[in-house]
Write a protein that holds these residues in place. Structure first.
Motif, short mmCIF file in Angstrom:
data_model
loop_
_atom_site.label_atom_id
_atom_site.label_comp_id
_atom_site.label_asym_id
_atom_site.label_seq_id
_atom_site.Cartn_x
_atom_site.Cartn_y
_atom_site.Cartn_z
N ALA A 68 31.01 98.16 4.74
CA ALA A 68 29.64 98.65 4.79
C ALA A 68 28.72 97.51 4.33
O ALA A 68 29.11 96.70 3.48
N VAL A 69 27.55 97.46 4.92
CA VAL A 69 26.52 96.50 4.50
C VAL A 69 25.23 97.29 4.42
O VAL A 69 24.78 97.85 5.43
N VAL A 70 24.67 97.41 3.21
CA VAL A 70 23.50 98.28 3.02
C VAL A 70 22.43 97.60 2.19
O VAL A 70 22.69 96.61 1.49
N GLU A 71 21.24 98.17 2.24
CA GLU A 71 20.10 97.61 1.51
C GLU A 71 20.02 98.11 0.08
O GLU A 71 19.43 97.45 -0.78
N ASP A 72 20.55 99.31 -0.16
CA ASP A 72 20.51 99.85 -1.53
C ASP A 72 21.47 101.04 -1.63
O ASP A 72 22.15 101.36 -0.65
N PHE A 73 21.51 101.68 -2.81
CA PHE A 73 22.48 102.76 -3.01
C PHE A 73 22.09 104.03 -2.25
O PHE A 73 22.95 104.86 -1.95
N ALA A 74 20.82 104.19 -1.96
CA ALA A 74 20.41 105.34 -1.14
C ALA A 74 21.01 105.20 0.26
O ALA A 74 21.55 106.17 0.81
N ALA A 75 20.96 104.01 0.80
CA ALA A 75 21.53 103.78 2.13
C ALA A 75 23.05 103.93 2.09
O ALA A 75 23.66 104.43 3.04
N LEU A 76 23.67 103.50 0.99
CA LEU A 76 25.12 103.67 0.87
C LEU A 76 25.49 105.15 0.85
O LEU A 76 26.44 105.58 1.53
N ALA A 77 24.72 105.93 0.09
CA ALA A 77 24.97 107.37 0.04
C ALA A 77 24.73 108.01 1.41
O ALA A 77 25.51 108.84 1.86
N ASP A 78 23.68 107.60 2.07
CA ASP A 78 23.42 108.13 3.44
C ASP A 78 24.63 107.87 4.33
O ASP A 78 25.07 108.75 5.06
N GLN A 79 25.13 106.64 4.27
CA GLN A 79 26.23 106.26 5.17
C GLN A 79 27.54 106.98 4.80
O GLN A 79 28.23 107.48 5.68
N LEU A 80 27.83 107.06 3.52
CA LEU A 80 29.13 107.62 3.12
C LEU A 80 29.13 109.14 3.10
O LEU A 80 30.17 109.76 3.34
N LEU A 81 28.02 109.74 2.76
CA LEU A 81 27.99 111.20 2.67
C LEU A 81 27.58 111.80 4.01
O LEU A 81 27.61 113.03 4.17
N GLY A 82 27.19 110.97 4.93
CA GLY A 82 26.87 111.43 6.29
C GLY A 82 25.69 112.35 6.30
O GLY A 82 25.70 113.39 6.94
N ALA B 207 19.82 107.48 -8.81
CA ALA B 207 19.81 108.54 -7.79
C ALA B 207 20.95 108.36 -6.80
O ALA B 207 21.62 109.33 -6.42
N GLY B 208 21.20 107.13 -6.40
CA GLY B 208 22.29 106.87 -5.45
C GLY B 208 23.64 107.20 -6.05
O GLY B 208 24.48 107.84 -5.41
N LEU B 209 23.87 106.76 -7.29
CA LEU B 209 25.15 107.05 -7.95
C LEU B 209 25.35 108.55 -8.11
O LEU B 209 26.46 109.07 -7.94
N THR B 210 24.28 109.25 -8.45
CA THR B 210 24.38 110.69 -8.66
C THR B 210 24.79 111.39 -7.37
O THR B 210 25.61 112.32 -7.39
N ARG B 211 24.27 110.94 -6.24
CA ARG B 211 24.70 111.51 -4.96
C ARG B 211 26.14 111.14 -4.65
O ARG B 211 26.94 111.99 -4.24
N LEU B 212 26.49 109.88 -4.83
CA LEU B 212 27.85 109.42 -4.50
C LEU B 212 28.89 110.11 -5.37
O LEU B 212 30.02 110.36 -4.94
N LYS B 213 28.51 110.45 -6.61
CA LYS B 213 29.44 111.10 -7.54
C LYS B 213 29.89 112.48 -7.05
O LYS B 213 30.93 112.98 -7.46
N THR B 214 29.07 113.09 -6.19
CA THR B 214 29.45 114.43 -5.71
C THR B 214 30.69 114.38 -4.82
O THR B 214 31.42 115.35 -4.72
N ARG B 215 30.94 113.25 -4.18
CA ARG B 215 32.13 113.18 -3.33
C ARG B 215 33.20 112.24 -3.86
O ARG B 215 34.38 112.43 -3.57
N TYR B 216 32.80 111.20 -4.60
CA TYR B 216 33.74 110.16 -5.02
C TYR B 216 33.82 110.06 -6.54
O TYR B 216 32.87 110.39 -7.25
N ILE B 217 34.97 109.58 -7.00
CA ILE B 217 35.04 109.05 -8.36
C ILE B 217 34.18 107.79 -8.38
O ILE B 217 34.32 106.94 -7.50
N ILE B 218 33.30 107.66 -9.36
CA ILE B 218 32.50 106.44 -9.47
C ILE B 218 32.73 105.81 -10.85
O ILE B 218 32.73 106.49 -11.87
N ALA B 219 32.95 104.51 -10.84
CA ALA B 219 33.20 103.79 -12.10
C ALA B 219 32.77 102.34 -11.95
O ALA B 219 32.89 101.77 -10.86
N PRO B 220 32.30 101.73 -13.03
CA PRO B 220 32.06 100.29 -12.96
C PRO B 220 33.39 99.53 -12.91
O PRO B 220 34.36 99.94 -13.54
#
Lengths: 240, 240
Positions: free
Chosen positions: B226-240, B115-128
């Motif tokens: 950034a320092v976060v607890e999980d990818f949901a928090a990362l998406a919250d922080q980066l996508l505002g 779920a976090g990656l799917t949100r982050l993908k809307t704004r960023y290129i995501i890759a391993p």
């Protein structure tokens, strides 16, 4: 045909998955309105630019030039194409040339492509095996929704099709034998090279890749393992 | 922090995106039931196998061994781990060892990852940007639904993290400056190496990667961007 062994489908992209001619012309139109002095039609620039494509990779293929990604060749080829059409690229801001170079990142898929790939992905690994570089393929896929499992091709293999290494290193990366992979392309020469390397082959007829007057690749020139009209037909045939 | 410049997020995978320990133990259980002579717990094999991971890449990192993909190292490391646990791998059919080696291709994501990656993908290129090879990452993504835009990492860069080339060649493939990329990882040493190369850094706390007794990487050791607890928090922080 032993389709049962096939685990991955790898796709030519320019012409097979996307319509490069219309897409390049679309982005060339505002560029030419500003810098073309009314001399050049957008489709003429698309065609002239694409004519440089094959020859520009030849020094990399024959080893006289180290591998460079297609974005670099496209940028060089754009200047050659403009000169050929009577436009001096030195009179144009480099940022405008850089901007037009991204036209290749924004090509639209043929109407059947996304739906067909989405169906094929349910049974097979699907990946581009294009001469386009990773970032180009990535931007194109993200914009168009092409559901690739990974982006393979010339940059990963560090070799341009139809050099055998382009196909064989792709098989190695996939951890598959060549005959566990099927090359899907609208171009007989690409399929011939893939077959030489042991891959299965599927020909997709794209009769207007070069416009309504197209004379090449209208027919399968060998008994390819599949010959289809579009990706929907390929999915019908492979997914049964 | 200039997040505005960031165009791509690249992710460590083992431990950061997926839970390798539970996944390897799950596949080790039936293997050990057949070949383990009741001596070894599945989690103990997972831990012993993973302990070989870092050292096994060292000869590639220091140039004394040509680059080989992680599947090859994992297979060698499995034999070492079994020997360490008192099991002779020569007594086990190679096909059974090969089968268990694929456990790394079938790891489950942490619950927040897809779920976090799917949100982050809307704004960023995501890759391993993992030390795992392309086919491994591809199988994992296809099984788990990880929505990568492309599969980058050690095999594309032909260098294992934390060698600088692993980060810098990834930036080059993306056509981005290092500070236009953010490395996301649960491991301070990975982020430290990425920061040395000029990448932005995001620390995700994965406090049970090594099980309930974990003592490492529980806290950020530098002022990561950034320092976060999980990818949901990362998406919250980066996508505002």
């Amino acid at each position: 045909m032993a389709w049962d062994k096939v685990q991955a489908l790898v796709f030519d992209v320019f012409g097979t998955v996307v319509d490069w001619r219309s897409g390049v012309a679309r982005d060339a139109a505002p560029f030419l309105a500003q810098y073309g002095q009314g001399r050049v039609e957008p489709l003429a620039l698309a065609d002239a630019w694409r004519r440089q494509y094959g020859p520009s990779m030849e020094p990399v293929r024959n080893g006289s030039r180290p591998f460079v990604r297609l974005d670099v060749l496209h940028r060089e080829n754009l200047e050659k194409a403009l000169r050929e059409l009577g436009i001096d690229p030195n009179e144009i801001p480099p940022t405008a040339l850089d901007g037009l170079n991204l036209a290749w990142h924004k090509l639209d898929p043929w109407p059947d492509a996304v739906a067909g790939l989405t169906r094929l992905k349910t049974r097979y690994i699907i990946a581009p095996l294009s001469n386009g570089n990773i970032r180009l393929m990535l931007d194109m896929a993200k914009r168009a929704g092409l559901p690739w499992d990974a982006i393979l091709g010339a940059e990963v293999a560090q070799a341009y099709k139809p050099t055998p290494q382009a196909y064989l290193r792709t098989a190695e990366v996939l951890g598959l034998a060549p005959d566990e992979i099927c090359m899907v392309a609208a171009h007989n020469n690409d399929l011939a090279a893939a077959r030489q390397c042991g891959l299965k082959t599927a020909f997709v007829r794209r009769a207007t890749e070069h416009g309504p007057q197209q004379t090449t690749d209208l027919e399968a020139q060998q008994d390819w393992d599949a010959v289809v009209e579009d990706f929907a037909a390929l999915a019908d045939q492979l997914l049964g």
